[in-house]
Design an enzyme around this catalytic site. Structure first.
Site, PDB file in Angstrom:
ATOM      1  N   ASP A  67      -3.446  -9.499   0.265  1.00 60.15           N
ATOM      2  CA  ASP A  67      -2.553  -9.359   1.417  1.00 60.15           C
ATOM      3  C   ASP A  67      -4.284  -9.679   2.298  1.00 60.15           C
ATOM      4  O   ASP A  67      -5.501  -9.835   1.943  1.00 60.15           O
ATOM      5  CB  ASP A  67      -2.305  -8.757   2.153  1.00 60.15           C
ATOM      6  CG  ASP A  67      -2.560  -6.904   1.815  1.00 60.15           C
ATOM      7  OD1 ASP A  67      -3.311  -7.190   1.305  1.00 60.15           O
ATOM      8  OD2 ASP A  67      -1.631  -6.655   2.194  1.00 60.15           O
ATOM      9  N   ASN A 136       5.398   4.023   4.558  1.00 59.45           N
ATOM     10  CA  ASN A 136       7.016   3.477   4.841  1.00 59.45           C
ATOM     11  C   ASN A 136       6.909   2.983   3.669  1.00 59.45           C
ATOM     12  O   ASN A 136       8.267   1.808   4.081  1.00 59.45           O
ATOM     13  CB  ASN A 136       6.837   3.295   6.401  1.00 59.45           C
ATOM     14  CG  ASN A 136       6.133   1.196   6.060  1.00 59.45           C
ATOM     15  OD1 ASN A 136       4.971   1.340   5.038  1.00 59.45           O
ATOM     16  ND2 ASN A 136       5.786   1.155   6.754  1.00 59.45           N
ATOM     17  N   GLU A 143       6.520  -4.990   4.474  1.00 64.08           N
ATOM     18  CA  GLU A 143       7.177  -4.120   5.489  1.00 64.08           C
ATOM     19  C   GLU A 143       8.611  -4.035   5.493  1.00 64.08           C
ATOM     20  O   GLU A 143       9.594  -5.215   4.829  1.00 64.08           O
ATOM     21  CB  GLU A 143       6.659  -4.826   6.930  1.00 64.08           C
ATOM     22  CG  GLU A 143       5.318  -4.464   7.336  1.00 64.08           C
ATOM     23  CD  GLU A 143       4.411  -2.348   7.879  1.00 64.08           C
ATOM     24  OE1 GLU A 143       4.547  -2.426   6.801  1.00 64.08           O
ATOM     25  OE2 GLU A 143       3.573  -2.682   8.119  1.00 64.08           O
TER      26      GLU A 143
HETATM   27  C1  GLP Z   1      -2.565  -1.326   3.517  1.00 67.54           C
HETATM   28  C2  GLP Z   1      -2.254  -2.717   2.148  1.00 67.54           C
HETATM   29  C3  GLP Z   1      -1.895  -2.124   1.028  1.00 67.54           C
HETATM   30  C4  GLP Z   1      -1.860  -0.948   0.522  1.00 67.54           C
HETATM   31  C5  GLP Z   1      -1.603   0.248   1.652  1.00 67.54           C
HETATM   32  C6  GLP Z   1      -2.172   1.203   1.463  1.00 67.54           C
HETATM   33  O1  GLP Z   1      -1.469  -1.526   4.208  1.00 67.54           O
HETATM   34  N1  GLP Z   1      -1.511  -3.825   2.493  1.00 67.54           N
HETATM   35  O2  GLP Z   1      -1.230  -3.136  -0.357  1.00 67.54           O
HETATM   36  O3  GLP Z   1      -1.320  -0.449  -0.347  1.00 67.54           O
HETATM   37  O4  GLP Z   1      -2.287  -0.014   2.988  1.00 67.54           O
HETATM   38  O5  GLP Z   1      -3.179   1.679   1.461  1.00 67.54           O
HETATM   39  P1  GLP Z   1      -3.848   2.915   0.756  1.00 67.54           P
HETATM   40  O6  GLP Z   1      -3.523   3.365  -0.090  1.00 67.54           O
HETATM   41  O7  GLP Z   1      -5.315   3.768   2.205  1.00 67.54           O
HETATM   42  O8  GLP Z   1      -2.487   4.733   1.708  1.00 67.54           O
END
Ligand code: GLP
Length: 243
Positions: A67, A136, A143
């Site tokens: 993404d 979430n 999402e």
């Molecule tokens: C973002 C990314 C996800 C990731 C998530 C969790 O939203 N798009 O790919 O898994 O954050 O992030 P973190 O690893 O910092 O908790």
């Protein structure tokens, strides 16, 4: 579904890096699906260590990121392109021409989504997909919703995701409200998937993903249908699982 429980973040990162390194050694032209966020940073550090020990070669590796924030240029420090360059690509011998991240500045995002899908398909799909998870249960930027998104798509980020990601920005107002994300079709088409989670704030998402019903309100729960998925969880992230 395979679940590997480890003690802490460092062990999670080592186990994940070992799997990625094995993939790259066994198939030198592997296609990797990569994730951002704080979770995989330790894994990328371990991969760089393995690379520096001359045990793996990225010359023929192709990568697709899950993404990118929408309307953020790749020069912006918070862009996922910048993240990948800083945390991995600048430190290994990958050809940056073979590293793909959705174009967050695309004038026509719909066209960009189609372009990205066809690139992934043309490469023969992803050999190994690395995933983190949102609190979430989002994966990539898929999402919670009333249906699973199939292909790459433009997403309206949930407030909880904006709040969670605000820690990387100077202020909450600066966090983009939209993103371009691969869909579940892309992720589920990967030959092998590993999902990493660390910390108590992921425990409920992990429980619902693994033990709950398959439900688009818990996006990662679709992974229950994947034939080769491995969850690498530290003690805190695994703490609410029944066993
Ligand atoms: C973002 C990314 C996800 C990731 C998530 C969790 O939203 N798009 O790919 O898994 O954050 O992030 P973190 O690893 O910092 O908790």
């Amino acid at each position: 579904m395979k679940i590997i429980k480890v003690k802490n973040y460092e062990e999670m990162s080592k186990r994940a890096a070992f799997i990625i390194a094995s993939q790259v050694s066994i198939k030198e032209d592997s296609v990797l699906g990569l994730a951002t966020g704080s979770t995989p940073i330790g894994t990328y550090k371990q991969i760089i260590n393995i690379y520096n020990d001359k045990l793996i070669d990225f010359k023929n590796i192709t990568t697709y990121n899950l993404d990118e924030y929408y309307d953020l240029s790749e020069e912006n420090e918070q862009s996922y392109r910048c993240f990948m360059n800083q945390n991995l690509f600048n430190h290994i011998n990958i050809d940056k021409k073979n590293t793909f991240v959705p174009n967050g500045k695309a004038e026509n995002p719909e066209k960009e989504c189609k372009r990205y899908d066809s690139l992934v398909e043309k490469s023969g799909n992803i050999d190994l997909q690395i995933l983190g998870i949102g609190s979430n249960a989002h994966i990539g930027f898929n999402e919670p919703d009333d249906k699973f998104a199939k292909g790459t798509h433009l997403v309206d980020l949930k407030q909880e995701t904006i709040d969670a990601n605000a820690r990387f920005f100077k202020s909450k107002e600066e966090v983009p409200k939209k993103a371009i994300s691969m869909g579940m079709k892309n992720i589920m088409a990967a030959k092998k998937v590993i999902l990493l989670a660390s910390g108590e704030n992921k425990a409920q998402a992990i429980k619902s993903t693994i033990e709950g019903p398959i439900n688009p309100l818990v996006p990662a729960s679709i992974l229950q249908l994947h034939p080769d998925v491995t969850f690498i969880l530290d003690e805190e992230a695994a703490s609410r699982l029944d066993k």
